[in-house]
Design a protein around this motif. Sequence first.
Motif, mmCIF file in Angstrom:
data_model
loop_
_atom_site.group_PDB
_atom_site.id
_atom_site.type_symbol
_atom_site.label_atom_id
_atom_site.label_comp_id
_atom_site.label_asym_id
_atom_site.label_seq_id
_atom_site.Cartn_x
_atom_site.Cartn_y
_atom_site.Cartn_z
ATOM 1 N N SER A 47 -0.972 0.197 103.211
ATOM 2 C CA SER A 47 -1.170 0.747 101.864
ATOM 3 C C SER A 47 0.090 0.592 101.023
ATOM 4 O O SER A 47 0.014 0.364 99.819
ATOM 5 C CB SER A 47 -1.554 2.227 101.934
ATOM 6 O OG SER A 47 -2.846 2.351 102.475
ATOM 7 N N GLN A 91 -7.300 2.950 98.617
ATOM 8 C CA GLN A 91 -7.800 3.579 99.833
ATOM 9 C C GLN A 91 -8.344 4.976 99.505
ATOM 10 O O GLN A 91 -9.366 5.388 100.028
ATOM 11 C CB GLN A 91 -6.673 3.686 100.871
ATOM 12 C CG GLN A 91 -7.147 4.300 102.188
ATOM 13 C CD GLN A 91 -6.075 4.283 103.266
ATOM 14 O OE1 GLN A 91 -4.934 3.879 103.027
ATOM 15 N NE2 GLN A 91 -6.440 4.701 104.460
ATOM 16 N N ASP A 176 -7.941 -1.955 99.813
ATOM 17 C CA ASP A 176 -7.243 -1.161 100.816
ATOM 18 C C ASP A 176 -8.237 -0.275 101.562
ATOM 19 O O ASP A 176 -8.632 0.777 101.062
ATOM 20 C CB ASP A 176 -6.153 -0.319 100.135
ATOM 21 C CG ASP A 176 -5.241 0.366 101.154
ATOM 22 O OD1 ASP A 176 -5.465 0.195 102.373
ATOM 23 O OD2 ASP A 176 -4.308 1.066 100.711
ATOM 24 N N GLU A 177 -8.610 -0.718 102.745
ATOM 25 C CA GLU A 177 -9.555 0.024 103.602
ATOM 26 C C GLU A 177 -10.789 0.483 102.845
ATOM 27 O O GLU A 177 -11.225 1.627 102.981
ATOM 28 C CB GLU A 177 -8.855 1.220 104.253
ATOM 29 C CG GLU A 177 -7.831 0.773 105.265
ATOM 30 C CD GLU A 177 -7.521 1.855 106.304
ATOM 31 O OE1 GLU A 177 -8.433 2.638 106.625
ATOM 32 O OE2 GLU A 177 -6.388 1.863 106.791
HETATM 33 MG MG LIG Z 1 -3.447 2.956 104.350
#
Ligand SMILES: [Mg+2]
Lengths: 268, 447
Positions: A47, A91, A176-177
């Motif tokens: 991240s 995220q 991000d994820e």
């Molecule tokens: Mg992360």
Amino acid sequence: MTHSEPLLEIHDLHAGIDGTPILKGVDLTVMPGEVHAIMGPNGSGKSTLAQVLAGREEYAVTGGTVRYRGEDLLEMEPEIRAREGVFLAFQYPVEIPGVSNTYFLKAALNAIRKHRGEKELDAVAFLNLIKAKMKLVKMDESLVKRTLNEGFSGGEKKRNEIFHMAVLEPRLAILDETDSGLDIDALRVVADGVNALRAPDRGFVVITHYQRLLEYIVPDVVHVLVDGRIVRSGGKELALELEAQGYGWAEDQSADALAAPGRERTTA
Amino acid sequence: MTTAPVDLKHTAPFVADWTALDGQLNGAQPGFVKALRRAGIERFQALGFPTPRQEAWRLTNVAPIAGTAFHRPAAAPAGIGPEDIRPYVYDGCARLVFLDGHFAPALSDMAGLPAGVTASSLADAIRAQPALVEAHLARHAGLDHPFVALNTAFVRDGAFVHVPRGTVVETPILVLFATTAAAAPTVTYPRLLVVAEAASQATVIEAYAGLAERAYLTCPVTEVVVGAGAVVDHYKVQKESVAAYHVATQQIHQDRDSTFDSHAVLTGGGLVRNDVRTVLDGEGGHCTLNGLYVVTGAQHVDNQMLVEHARPHCTSFELYKGILDGRSRSVFNGRIHVHPGAQKTDAVQANRNLILSAHAIAHSNPQLEIFADDVRCTHGSTVGELDDDAVFYLRSRGIGADAARSILTYAFASDIVDRIKVPAVRTDLAAFLFDRLPRGEVVREAV
Ligand SMILES: [Mg+2]
Ligand SMILES: Nc1ncnc2c1ncn2[C@@H]1O[C@H](COP(=O)(O)OP(=O)(O)O)[C@@H](O)[C@H]1O
């Protein structure tokens, strides 16, 4: 732009927060048209890398360079990066009470269009555009009309990020994820959104914890980030290997990470 | 410490002015008004101006008011036309306009109100319906507040709104008190009395405007009497000059099953103090007290709220929000007093402050006094800055830094904006915010 010019070129990037190093020499090159996956254990700096690329000022870049389409990305304000085509799907998307998802997106899109010297969209043209994009990412109309992320479930927030991406049509999208915490249907929606946007002049950096997403978004390259360094890169089979063996071996390797080449592949 | 000598209370110039006015009026007012005025000046003389040593005035120092020689305009100024007041009036409203404390019939328009409804100058009402006025005037706003006493000492004109039993007034009634551009500091004592009889309904907008950026004092008292089952929507829009002093009291009295919804929009004034007091004096009453203050530079705004739950089964809802920039100061004191026996009281209070500058300060103090056991009282107060994560999120989508901050600032205020039911007032506030906030044109598009 010729196809030989990288979209993103990260060289020996060091970054940290409050004097604590997090990224300890990241190298990564994304060519137009490519999808790169970044995997790695929790806390390895994924991240941080994404946020640094988007321009989060909290992180201090202490070394290295990042070039985006030949320009110094680190010199640009976050909004200029966005207008130049960099998009980060967070995220943890932020809930912003009082700001309408739709109107905000219109302001964002028009800021980007203005920057590119394109005509700003009026209300009707914008509405037609978002209707098409809603279909693409199977966004419910009620979500689109609501306040930005307020009261959205985790999955709805992620889907909304993909919706923003679809509307803003970035050149470089960093996810991000986006797949974390999604059920299989939502995961497919996210993957379909990405796949629909795949184009020869576009690149993706897909940060994920799970190999599962990569069954739907087939990456050109998979990287393993451990303790602030890319310790291994390879084809999509690397993701399967990671899934089977965990990150244990990668963490061992990180101790002598210098031996692990950040870019062992060759790009056509 | 010995009692301060009278001259240290700075009351002498006001008493002299009162004596001059009293001689001038010379029997022109009915006895009850004369008696009120006398009681007012005597009380004011005894109390003097408050000092920061008094708890209720600890954070608001009125010494600059006490130290200024104010002049009370003897008549309405000449040469003020509809264009001059245009920025302060709303379309679709009946209106009563006062210039420098004097009723301006030429600028007022009471057409379109239902039969039986009175919306007139207080002086006219005192002549035409003395018994009705006497039954309500100064019955609620107590003279123990020095500025209420001072206002009452000078009761002469003002606005009077009376809605008879069962009558519904659809057209909002705007009462505008404007101060024009006199060279010397002027003082006005606006008085507003609203009487909504049982089962009636009305919307009253109380507005204050400074037509020039000069120092002056506005010292208003508003009394609203809400009868059984009546519904009053009240707005206060305060756009005084930033050099002005505005010290106001608003006293509401609610009968059973009545509803009083109030929205205050406070953007003007240099030194501003509002005492807002409601007594829920019948079962089943409800009041909403919402407010937004937007201050910058050296502005100081103090809101002293008191909701008295005197009877069971009443609800009150208060939400005051503040946006502070520059070196501005705000004070919010939210007192809720639940009397013994006022069971099933449900009182909610919140004060939220957004600080945009390192030099602005917001004071926030809830004060719950609960003397009944089966009640629900909640309160919350916050003082904070813009959320960095939110600013970055917006910027990461292409919104500029200034615009991102402005969008979030507007968003902070938006629940107050959205709750304003009169479209013209809501649009006016939104336009003010778009105008005040950097890159307001982006905000306008984004919200
Ligand atoms: Mg992360
Ligand atoms: N804003 C922050 N403040 C303090 N520490 C942080 C911050 N962001 C990241 N870190 C630390 O940096 C490391 C990497 O975090 P992060 O980039 O979020 O990892 P990942 O996304 O790979 O899980 C962690 O040890 C984390 O605690």
